[in-house]
Design a protein around this motif. Sequence first.
Motif, PDB file in Angstrom:
ATOM      1  N   TYR A 125     -11.791   4.898  -1.983  1.00 44.91           N
ATOM      2  CA  TYR A 125     -11.244   3.560  -2.154  1.00 44.91           C
ATOM      3  C   TYR A 125     -12.382   2.534  -2.030  1.00 44.91           C
ATOM      4  O   TYR A 125     -13.493   2.848  -1.607  1.00 44.91           O
ATOM      5  N   ASP A 126     -12.069   1.276  -2.347  1.00 44.98           N
ATOM      6  CA  ASP A 126     -13.030   0.180  -2.179  1.00 44.98           C
ATOM      7  C   ASP A 126     -12.837  -0.402  -0.783  1.00 44.98           C
ATOM      8  O   ASP A 126     -11.841  -1.071  -0.505  1.00 44.98           O
ATOM      9  N   SER A 166      -8.205  -2.849   3.180  1.00 45.19           N
ATOM     10  CA  SER A 166      -8.231  -1.596   2.431  1.00 45.19           C
ATOM     11  C   SER A 166      -7.717  -0.438   3.269  1.00 45.19           C
ATOM     12  O   SER A 166      -7.417  -0.577   4.460  1.00 45.19           O
ATOM     13  N   TRP A 190      -2.941   3.911  -3.067  1.00 42.85           N
ATOM     14  CA  TRP A 190      -2.926   2.859  -4.085  1.00 42.85           C
ATOM     15  C   TRP A 190      -2.500   1.566  -3.411  1.00 42.85           C
ATOM     16  O   TRP A 190      -1.458   1.516  -2.732  1.00 42.85           O
ATOM     17  N   GLN A 233       0.846  -1.191   0.000  1.00 41.88           N
ATOM     18  CA  GLN A 233       0.000   0.000   0.000  1.00 41.88           C
ATOM     19  C   GLN A 233       0.885   1.246   0.000  1.00 41.88           C
ATOM     20  O   GLN A 233       1.802   1.367   0.815  1.00 41.88           O
ATOM     21  N   PHE A 276     -11.993  -4.119  -0.494  1.00 44.82           N
ATOM     22  CA  PHE A 276     -10.688  -4.630  -0.897  1.00 44.82           C
ATOM     23  C   PHE A 276     -10.002  -5.202   0.344  1.00 44.82           C
ATOM     24  O   PHE A 276     -10.084  -4.609   1.424  1.00 44.82           O
ATOM     25  N   GLN A 291      -4.798  -8.132  -7.688  1.00 50.33           N
ATOM     26  CA  GLN A 291      -5.837  -7.127  -7.528  1.00 50.33           C
ATOM     27  C   GLN A 291      -5.189  -5.808  -7.158  1.00 50.33           C
ATOM     28  O   GLN A 291      -4.095  -5.771  -6.589  1.00 50.33           O
ATOM     29  N   SER A 292      -5.883  -4.720  -7.455  1.00 46.78           N
ATOM     30  CA  SER A 292      -5.400  -3.405  -7.038  1.00 46.78           C
ATOM     31  C   SER A 292      -6.589  -2.502  -6.772  1.00 46.78           C
ATOM     32  O   SER A 292      -7.710  -2.772  -7.204  1.00 46.78           O
ATOM     33  N   ASP A 293      -6.316  -1.435  -6.040  1.00 50.64           N
ATOM     34  CA  ASP A 293      -7.353  -0.466  -5.704  1.00 50.64           C
ATOM     35  C   ASP A 293      -6.688   0.878  -5.497  1.00 50.64           C
ATOM     36  O   ASP A 293      -5.510   0.952  -5.099  1.00 50.64           O
ATOM     37  N   ASP A 294      -7.420   1.957  -5.779  1.00 47.95           N
ATOM     38  CA  ASP A 294      -6.880   3.293  -5.538  1.00 47.95           C
ATOM     39  C   ASP A 294      -8.034   4.247  -5.271  1.00 47.95           C
ATOM     40  O   ASP A 294      -9.191   3.944  -5.551  1.00 47.95           O
ATOM     41  N   GLU A 312      -2.191  -2.917  -3.688  1.00 45.21           N
ATOM     42  CA  GLU A 312      -2.056  -4.033  -4.626  1.00 45.21           C
ATOM     43  C   GLU A 312      -1.720  -5.301  -3.851  1.00 45.21           C
ATOM     44  O   GLU A 312      -1.022  -5.256  -2.836  1.00 45.21           O
TER      45      GLU A 312
END
Length: 277
Positions: free
Chosen positions: A141-142, A148, A87, A62, A145, A99-102, A89
């Motif tokens: 953000y999600d 998260s 961000w 992260q 996730f 997977q990734s999230d931002d 991952e």
Amino acid sequence: MNKSLGWGLVAGWAMAATATAQHSVWLPGADRLVVTPSYVYQTFDEFWIGDEKVKLDGDLWQHTAFLGFDYGITDDIALDATIGGVWSETDAGMLGGDQSDDGLTDTTIGIRQRFVDEQDVNKWWLPSLAVRVGAIIPGTYDENFPFSAGDGAFGAEASLIGGKTICPGFGMYGDVGYRYRDGHVPDDFFGSVGTYVSWKFLSATFGYRFTEGLSGPDIGDPGFTFPKVKEISHNLEGSLGITDRGGRFYQVFYAHTIEGRNTGERDIFGGAISFTF
């Protein structure tokens, strides 16, 4: 104590793992603005399911960039705000593979009132004390996730903050507080305690910090989601800082999760610079 150290002492820690962490009893002063950009990198490959530690078949990373503001309304009252972007991952198959999230982190705003200033009282044992109340605005953000950047919920928090200069160049700081989150997210009890040392333009801190969710299921329980789980973390942390001739405070910091529940065994690295206007 070193004035810049006082303003920036926990500036990095206010952003180290979450935008809802500790703030300082040492305020900027009337009509002064302290702006602190920071960067935090954290990673782990082991985590706790309930109180059982599990090894991942990969890693989670992260990256977070924060911008913090502290403005002194008077010498004893200050406003603060923190915004940021994140961000995340993971390549761990048991967390769903690549997977990734931002998005934006949670934004916080708050006000601190110092009601005891150790420099103004004739009692050597009495620390500086302040209260803070603040609000939390969820980011983009999600929240589902794995692990998260936040819980995706509005909230409010209140804390008692302290600090004590024991002798020139050495002292202690800490806080204790309660965080309310609306809807499905458990409330938190949180706190910290630490020491600082400073000499001329150099400084260092070492401390302990905890966050304890007060309700919620464990990971893997029927119907669990990550925002709902009872998350507990205990961390050791340290920092090194320098103040330049212009009054700018530079800080690097590290923290490690030594015990937890439904959280990762995190290694957290970061840096921050505090500018005073």
